[in-house]
Enzyme design. Structure first.
Site, PDB file in Angstrom:
ATOM      1  N   SER A 143       0.837  -1.203   0.000  1.00  0.00           N
ATOM      2  CA  SER A 143       0.000   0.000   0.000  1.00  0.00           C
ATOM      3  C   SER A 143       0.866   1.245   0.000  1.00  0.00           C
ATOM      4  O   SER A 143       2.069   1.189   0.212  1.00  0.00           O
ATOM      5  CB  SER A 143      -0.916   0.000   1.218  1.00  0.00           C
ATOM      6  OG  SER A 143      -0.187   0.413   2.354  1.00  0.00           O
ATOM      7  N   LYS A 144       0.189   2.358  -0.225  1.00  0.00           N
ATOM      8  CA  LYS A 144       0.887   3.642  -0.316  1.00  0.00           C
ATOM      9  C   LYS A 144       1.681   3.948   0.940  1.00  0.00           C
ATOM     10  O   LYS A 144       2.678   4.643   0.879  1.00  0.00           O
ATOM     11  CB  LYS A 144      -0.136   4.755  -0.541  1.00  0.00           C
ATOM     12  CG  LYS A 144      -0.467   4.947  -1.993  1.00  0.00           C
ATOM     13  CD  LYS A 144      -1.098   6.300  -2.216  1.00  0.00           C
ATOM     14  CE  LYS A 144      -1.553   6.380  -3.675  1.00  0.00           C
ATOM     15  NZ  LYS A 144      -2.888   6.842  -3.846  1.00  0.00           N
ATOM     16  N   ARG A 145       1.191   3.449   2.073  1.00  0.00           N
ATOM     17  CA  ARG A 145       1.874   3.750   3.336  1.00  0.00           C
ATOM     18  C   ARG A 145       3.324   3.277   3.332  1.00  0.00           C
ATOM     19  O   ARG A 145       4.149   3.776   4.079  1.00  0.00           O
ATOM     20  CB  ARG A 145       1.113   3.124   4.500  1.00  0.00           C
ATOM     21  CG  ARG A 145       0.138   4.101   5.150  1.00  0.00           C
ATOM     22  CD  ARG A 145      -0.789   3.385   6.084  1.00  0.00           C
ATOM     23  NE  ARG A 145      -1.728   2.565   5.327  1.00  0.00           N
ATOM     24  CZ  ARG A 145      -2.121   1.348   5.672  1.00  0.00           C
ATOM     25  NH1 ARG A 145      -1.645   0.798   6.755  1.00  0.00           N
ATOM     26  NH2 ARG A 145      -2.990   0.680   4.936  1.00  0.00           N
ATOM     27  N   GLU A 146       3.611   2.297   2.492  1.00  0.00           N
ATOM     28  CA  GLU A 146       4.967   1.760   2.506  1.00  0.00           C
ATOM     29  C   GLU A 146       5.953   2.566   1.686  1.00  0.00           C
ATOM     30  O   GLU A 146       7.062   2.120   1.426  1.00  0.00           O
ATOM     31  CB  GLU A 146       4.956   0.313   2.009  1.00  0.00           C
ATOM     32  CG  GLU A 146       4.658  -0.633   3.112  1.00  0.00           C
ATOM     33  CD  GLU A 146       3.539  -1.599   2.769  1.00  0.00           C
ATOM     34  OE1 GLU A 146       3.683  -2.733   3.123  1.00  0.00           O
ATOM     35  OE2 GLU A 146       2.540  -1.237   2.154  1.00  0.00           O
ATOM     36  N   GLY A 147       5.553   3.735   1.254  1.00  0.00           N
ATOM     37  CA  GLY A 147       6.474   4.563   0.478  1.00  0.00           C
ATOM     38  C   GLY A 147       6.073   4.537  -0.976  1.00  0.00           C
ATOM     39  O   GLY A 147       4.895   4.521  -1.292  1.00  0.00           O
TER      40      GLY A 147
END
Ligand code: GLU
Length: 511
Positions: A271-275
């Site tokens: 997901s986007k949270r991972e960079g």
């Protein structure tokens, strides 16, 4: 004759993104899989834009998608592309257009009307409030959320009356009774009971179709033969199949190939949270497109050989639906870096130079060096940077790293700490002696003889057994660092004058 044609049906595959933002890694994987399959089978790669959810459209997103596909080397055969390869002039090419769904509203409305006429679809006037209440009741009763077909019970007269009063409505597809089974080329045979399926909205109150309807109509009219898409669509596949069936198109419907999610290191959906997850981020980070393509392609399938580094042509050659995985590939950045390093190692210096220069030009240390411009001309500047790249090529994972660890190539302000010049327990005197020896030795080479192999040989000959004694202080004198490419390489890039003056400088520090 006709039969033969049918047997050799042209392979047509569409990539159908919604223009809601940057192309992300998952999208690129889908497009790439489409492209490998199409090139392997001499088919057509079609770009179709699915912009039926008008609220989510991001201006400029279509251009960005095309740009990123082109960057990755994916050539669009049909559909939406840039005119004469000029960015920002979009046009549509092919016999099955328009290829942007918002330009096809009339077509969808016609097909929806057909379903209405045949009693396979119905108008639904339910207000959002009523639907919300219905959902809550279902939740309380622990039932699966599903439209209760309230409006299916309306009489023609009631419907007429509501239309006259201009009550807003959507159109729903009436899921028929029975079972739906199909074969997914990755996930195998799947069967569902139709009664678990919700009557999907196919036309919204604003006259726009939903994804489900637009996709089915377009894939049929555009003669699409295979659909590759993310596994998140697998649960909608039965609805799509029933729609194909309702139109009488089941026999010619495209083959379905769903692809597993791309996972993070914890085996959860990336997901986007991972960079970084957008292709643009990876481009901006200085990964060669060939490396991204190599890495992404192998997230979806396994070549089943030892080979790990592939060019696009090799990927095309090796691609086979049979080799596609059901288990999600893990997005491992260390692996991407390794693959990228292998691609950079194989680049010619000219290629590497062309690719790395734009990134180098962004760096302050390089800008200052260019400004000071102590080199006689543009050609000399180019040659110098190429020398740096020759030395760095085997150590780079991405273009942005160029010069980053070796700034001493671009600045004479190197910070020498006397302790760093001394090898092991050497004294000041010994260190000075060795540096002087290196200087005298190198001075014997003329400018013309200043070649890497010669520099190495002459220094090693003089050092004899005691390599460290000579080379350790030399490296520190030339770079101000404990870690760097070999002192031979550094001296070679710096040139005779600079090399000797840096040694002199180190000697004066030891005084
Ligand atoms: N517009 C859909 C998406 O962006 C396409 C899904 C499909 O390929 O059918 O996910």
């Amino acid at each position: 004759m006709e039969n033969k044609k049918e047997n050799q049906k042209e392979i047509r595959v569409r990539f159908a993104p919604s223009p809601t933002g940057e192309l992300h890694i998952g999208g690129l994987r889908t497009a790439l899989t489409d492209f490998l399959f199409v090139r392997k089978n001499r088919g057509k790669f079609i770009l179709r834009i699915e912009d039926t959810d008008q609220k989510r459209i991001v201006p400029g997103a279509i251009e960005r998608i095309i740009e990123m596909l082109e960057w990755a080397g994916i050539k669009i055969d049909e559909g939406v592309k840039f005119k004469n390869n000029k960015e920002n002039t979009i046009w549509e090419v092919g016999d099955f257009g328009p290829y942007i769904q918002s330009e096809r509203l009339k077509i969808y409305q016609e097909y929806v009307q057909k379903l209405l006429n045949e009693g396979k679809a119905y108008r639904c006037f339910c207000s959002p409030e009523r639907l919300e209440k219905m959902r809550k009741t279902q939740q309380k009763r622990k039932e699966a959320p599903k439209y209760d077909r309230f409006c299916l019970r309306l009489t023609p007269k009631e419907i007429e009356e509501k239309i006259r009063k201009k009550e807003p409505y959507v159109i729903r597809f009436k899921i028929p009774e029975g079972k739906t089974s199909f074969e997914d080329l990755v996930y195998g045979k799947i069967e569902v009971n139709n009664d678990i399926l919700d009557d999907p909205i196919i036309l919204k109150s604003d006259g726009f179709p939903t994804y489900h309807l637009a996709m089915v109509v377009d894939d049929h009219l555009m003669k699409i033969t295979h659909i590759f898409r993310g596994v998140e669509w697998l649960s909608s596949a039965p609805k799509h199949i029933l729609l194909f069936e309702a139109f009488g198109w089941r026999a010619t419907m495209p083959k379905l190939i769903h692809m597993p999610n791309i996972l993070n290191k914890n085996r959860k959906k990336l997901s986007k949270r991972e960079g970084s997850v957008s292709v643009l981020d990876f481009k901006n980070q200085g990964y060669p497109p060939a490396a991204i393509v190599n890495f992404i392609a192998l997230l979806g399938w396994n070549p089943k050989t030892e080979q790990e580094i592939f060019t696009l042509d090799e990927l095309i050659d090796q691609f086979d639906i049979q080799k596609m995985n059901r288990a999600g590939g893990v997005f491992d950045i260390d692996r991407l870096n390794w693959i990228s390093a292998q691609h950079i190692k194989k680049m010619t210096i000219n290629d590497l130079y062309e690719n790395a220069l734009p990134f180098l030009r962004e760096k302050d240390f390089y800008k200052n060096w260019e400004k000071e411009n102590k080199l006689e001309n543009e050609e000399a500047r180019k040659e110098y940077v190429k020398k740096v790249l020759k030395v760095e090529r085997d150590r780079l994972e991405k273009f942005t790293q160029t010069g980053e660890n070796n700034r001493f190539f671009f600045s004479d302000e190197i910070n020498i700490i006397p302790d760093d010049l001394r090898w092991k327990n050497s004294s000041n005197e010994e260190t000075k002696k060795n540096l002087s020896k290196a200087m005298e030795t190198l001075n014997r080479l003329s400018e013309k003889e200043w070649e890497l192999a010669r520099i190495e040989k002459i220094l090693l000959d003089v050092a004899g057994e005691k390599r460290g004694d000579l080379l350790f202080p030399l490296r520190a004198a030339l770079t101000g660092q404990k870690k760097s490419p070999s002192p031979f390489e550094v001296a070679w890039v710096l040139g005779k004058d600079k090399t000797l003056s840096r040694i002199k400088n180190a000697l004066s520090i030891l005084e």
